[in-house]
Structure formats: structure tokens, C-alpha cells
Motif scaffolding. Sequence first.
Motif: not given
Length: 288
Positions: A244-249, A274-281
Motif C-alpha cells: 500500500a505504501w509503495f503505491k503512495q510513494v 519498499l526499496v526492493e519493490l521500487l527497484r523491481k519497478k
Amino acid sequence: MKKNLFGLLAVLLFVNILFAGQQHSIWEVIGKRNKVFLVGSFHLLTEDQYPLPSVFDSVYEQSAVVVFEADLDSLSSPAVVSKFLRKGLLPGDRTLRNVLSDSVFSKLKKTFEELGHSVELYLKMKPWLVALTLNQLNMARLGFKPELGIEFYYGRKVKEKARPVQALESVAFQMGLMEKLSEINADELILQTIEDIERSEATIPELINAWQSGNARALDSLLNASFKDFPEIGVFLLIKRNQAWFKQVERFLRDDRNYLVVVGAGHLVGTEGLVELLRKKGYRLKQL
């Protein structure tokens, strides 16, 4: 016995100047027109961790908006504290004597005594609130204070040098998370909390060292690995919230302003952090 889960929850729910060039638990996410700084927080710290490295001030000065997990003023308001405590009370005539086995209750009584308190003051609390209370008492014994935590550090800065403030979650949502801990077996919860407290003088310094040095692998191992023994708890306390926070970031990264996002350090590290979720995107990240 499951490892370190409930002692670490307090660090999750709940420095001396470092050597030049050393990394910290802070990541810079680079957007098309702005940056988002992700700061891994410890919710309680000691005076020994101050003054903080200058990078903590630098990312604040570069940011136009500050984002916390929840609204700090609301969390500390008498009305919210009162409601939280009411939700943590056992119904009717039930007490911890009814909820816990005799052997576990005896160990709980002894632990409270070692922390300078009487178990009689806490008989009406639900086991999850007792676990959080024990951890807070133990952290206080070790010199850790919430007013020295990273959120309050930035909270004071916001009041000194006004910045718009946002929250990732509502206070009501966070209360609901705590109530979900009622799904854990009461005896197991209390026994694990006691075991964590007994180990804390060794494990807490390890956590602080990993946080100070920005050692993401060590932080993940110390903070999040224990959720493997409680996968359902890890899902609602970490994974779903991180998603959920990833979508907000991502929404912040579409803005023109820089954002400072302050969350528990455990939410940034690991394969679901969050770091890895953003990196994967495909976002570019730099550890500061």
C-alpha cells in the motif's frame, strides 16, 4: 521457539557521528521531476545515538513534504490513547489469570517484578497489549525513549521549520493492526515476549549497529526473518502495508516536490521491502 518477533514489533510499531562515507538507513528514489527520500526509522532511541549524522538533516532540508506512518499529534492525543487502551482491555470479568496458563502467568508475574512493576496493575489487559507494555518497559529500562525516536526528531523539525505533513495510514487503521495480534495464541505471545526481553541486551545493540551502518541485509535478518515463523502476521504487519505504501510513494514520485518518507526500518529492507519493490519497478535508488 519463534525468534525475536514481539520484541521487534515494538521497534517496528514502536548515534554517534558516523565515519565519513558510511552508508545509512536512508535511500534516495529518483523520479522524473523530484526525489523521494526513504528514511528507515527506529521508533525509540537512546541519547547515545545523538547527534544524528548530518544526512538526516540534509534530506529534511531538501524535502518540501514530510510523510510519517501516521499522524504523530493524533497518536499522542489523550482521546486516541484512551481509545487504544480501551480496545486493549479484556471483556467482562476476564483477566490474564483466565487467559493464560498457570505456568505462563507465573513467568509473566516474575518478569513484571524484574521490570519494577506488579502484574496486578495489568490483569485486565489483552495479551497483545501486555506484550507491547512489557517491551516498552524493557526498552525504557535500557534507556530507549520514544521522544528520541526518528519520528519525533523530524516531528520537532516540522514544528520549527514548517513543512506540509502527510500520513500513510490512519490512526484507526493502526489500532486495527494491534487488535489482529489477538489472533496469536496468548501463551505463545507472552512466552515469546519474555524470551525476547531476556535476550534484548544482546540483540538490541546488534539492531542499532545494523541501522547505524545502513546494513540492509543484517536489518532484514534481525527485524523481518522471524516473521517466517508467523507468516500470517508478517502479511498484515509488513507485506500488505509495504504494498500500500509503495503505491503512495509512486504517487509522490509523480509530483514536482521532494518528499521525505519516514517509516520503520523493517519496512525498507528485504525482498518485500519498499526499496526492493521500487527497484523491481525500475526506479533508480541510491543509498545515502
